[in-house]
Enzyme design. Structure first.
Site, short mmCIF file in Angstrom:
data_model
loop_
_atom_site.label_atom_id
_atom_site.label_comp_id
_atom_site.label_asym_id
_atom_site.label_seq_id
_atom_site.Cartn_x
_atom_site.Cartn_y
_atom_site.Cartn_z
CG ASP A 129 1.02 -4.07 -3.64
OD1 ASP A 129 0.11 -4.50 -4.37
OD2 ASP A 129 2.22 -4.31 -3.83
CE LYS B 279 1.53 -9.22 -4.72
NZ LYS B 279 2.88 -9.35 -4.28
CG MET C 257 8.56 -9.22 3.83
SD MET C 257 8.43 -9.91 2.17
CE MET C 257 10.01 -9.49 1.48
N1 SAH Z 1 9.29 -2.68 -1.76
C1 SAH Z 1 9.26 -2.43 -0.31
C2 SAH Z 1 9.40 -3.69 0.51
C3 SAH Z 1 8.29 -4.69 0.34
S1 SAH Z 1 8.52 -6.10 1.37
C4 SAH Z 1 10.34 -1.41 0.04
O1 SAH Z 1 11.19 -1.08 -0.80
O2 SAH Z 1 10.32 -0.93 1.17
C5 SAH Z 1 7.54 -5.65 2.78
C6 SAH Z 1 8.43 -5.43 3.99
O3 SAH Z 1 9.01 -4.14 3.96
C7 SAH Z 1 7.69 -5.47 5.30
O4 SAH Z 1 7.48 -6.79 5.75
C8 SAH Z 1 8.65 -4.73 6.22
O5 SAH Z 1 9.74 -5.55 6.58
C9 SAH Z 1 9.19 -3.66 5.27
N2 SAH Z 1 8.46 -2.37 5.41
C10 SAH Z 1 7.87 -1.69 4.43
N3 SAH Z 1 7.32 -0.54 4.91
C11 SAH Z 1 7.59 -0.52 6.22
C12 SAH Z 1 7.31 0.40 7.27
N4 SAH Z 1 6.64 1.53 7.06
N5 SAH Z 1 7.74 0.10 8.51
C13 SAH Z 1 8.43 -1.02 8.75
N6 SAH Z 1 8.73 -1.93 7.81
C14 SAH Z 1 8.32 -1.68 6.56
#
Ligand code: SAH
Length: 255
Positions: free
Chosen positions: A37, A59, A172
Site C-alpha cells: 500500500d 489506495k 485518518m
Molecule cells: N493499519 C494502519 C492504519 C491505516 S489507516 C496502522 O495500524 O497504523 C491510515 C492512517 O494511519 C493515516 O491516515 C494516519 O492517521 C495513520 N498513520 C499511519 N502511518 C502514519 C505515520 N507514519 N504518521 C502519521 N500517521 C500515520
C-alpha cells in the site's frame, strides 16, 4: 517456504524500517511477490528481495489505484499460482487496515494465510512524538477511532470521546479535523484540551503540531499538514514538550 501458495498479511509499521518485526523482514526477503500500500515507506521496501515482484496496490485517499475487490482477487490469484505472497500494509494490518476483509476472501477460496502484526501508528507515532498514550497523572485509558468522513460528517460516538483521563487517537482524521474539534467541544470537551497532529511519524519528515481543540483547525491550515497524519487528543499531549526526542521541524505549544 512450502510449495503451495500462501499469503502473509504483514504489518510494516509506521515508517521507520527499524520498527519492522524480525518475521516481517524474513518474509520480505523470501517472498515471490509483494503487494503493498501507499503507506509502506520506501525504507521498508529496501528489505524486499531484489528478485521479488512488487505490485503497488495504492489506495491513497481519492486515488484508489486498485479497488478493494480487485486486491482481494489478486491475492487469491497469486496464491493459487503457488506463490508466496506478502501483503504488506502500513502499521498493523488488523487496525484500520482492512486486513480482516482480505483474509475473509482468502478463507472463502481455501487459501492458506498467516498474519504478522506490525507497530500501529498510535503506538509508533506517539512514541516518536514523545507523547505517552497513558500516564498515571493524565490518562488511564486510550481509544482508537477513525475520523474518516462520510458525506462531510464524522459519524463518531462523541460522548465516548470526551471522557476524562482518556486519550483519543484518531486515524485518518486530517480532513475532518475542524468538525471533530467542533463536535468534541459541543459535547462538553474543554476548548483548552491539548491536541497534537503528527505528520509522517517516525521518519525524517516527521512534523508535530501541538495546540488546543479551539485553535487547532486554524493552525493545521497554516502549517499545511499532509496525510498521513495522526491526531492525539488529551492531557498527555502536554508531555510532548518535555519528552520529544525525535527530530522535528515544527513544535508549537498550546496557548
Ligand atoms: N493499519 C494502519 C492504519 C491505516 S489507516 C496502522 O495500524 O497504523 C491510515 C492512517 O494511519 C493515516 O491516515 C494516519 O492517521 C495513520 N498513520 C499511519 N502511518 C502514519 C505515520 N507514519 N504518521 C502519521 N500517521 C500515520
Amino acid at each position: 517456504m512450502p510449495d503451495v501458495g500462501r499469503v502473509y498479511l504483514v504489518g510494516a509499521g509506521p515508517g521507520d524500517p527499524e520498527l519492522l518485526t524480525l518475521r516481517a523482514v524474513r518474509l520480505l526477503q523470501q517472498a515471490d511477490v509483494i503487494v503493498y500500500d501507499h503507506l509502506v515507506s520506501p525504507g521498508v521496501l529496501d528489505f524486499v528481495s531484489p528478485t521479488a515482484e512488487r505490485i503497488y496496490a495504492g489506495k491513497r485517499r481519492n486515488e484508489h489505484t486498485m479497488r478493494q475487490e480487485q486486491i482481494n482477487l489478486l491475492l487469491v490469484k497469486l496464491a493459487s499460482e503457488g506463490k508466496q505472497v506478502v501483503r504488506l500494509k502500513g502499521g498493523d494490518p488488523f487496525i484500520f487496515g482492512r486486513g480482516g476483509e482480505e483474509l475473509q476472501e482468502l478463507a472463502k477460496h481455501g487459501i492458506a494465510f498467516e498474519v504478522v502484526p506490525g507497530v500501529t501508528a498510535a503506538s509508533g507515532v506517539a512514541s516518536y512524538a514523545g507523547i505517552p498514550l497513558t500516564h498515571r497523572d493524565y490518562a488511564q485509558s486510550c481509544i482508537f477511532v477513525t475520523g474518516h468522513l462520510k458525506d462531510g460528517t464524522a459519524d463518531l460516538d462523541w460522548p465516548s470521546l470526551i471522557r476524562l483521563h482518556q486519550t483519543v487517537v484518531i486515524y485518518m482524521g486530517l480532513g475532518g479535523l475542524a468538525e471533530i474539534c467542533h463536535q468534541m467541544m459541543v459535547h462538553g470537551a474543554s476548548p483548552a484540551l491539548p491536541i497534537a497532529l503528527v505528520q509522517d511519524g517516525s521518519i525524517a519528515s516527521q512534523k508535530v503540531v501541538v495546540g488546543t481543540l479551539s485553535n487547532m483547525p486554524e493552525r493545521v491550515a497554516s502549517e499545511n499538514l499532509k496525510s498521513p497524519c495522526l491526531t492525539i487528543i488529551g492531557e498527555v499531549v502536554k508531555l510532548h514538550d518535555e519528552l520529544a526526542w525525535f527530530k522535528q521541524t515544527t513544535a508549537l505549544t498550546p496557548q
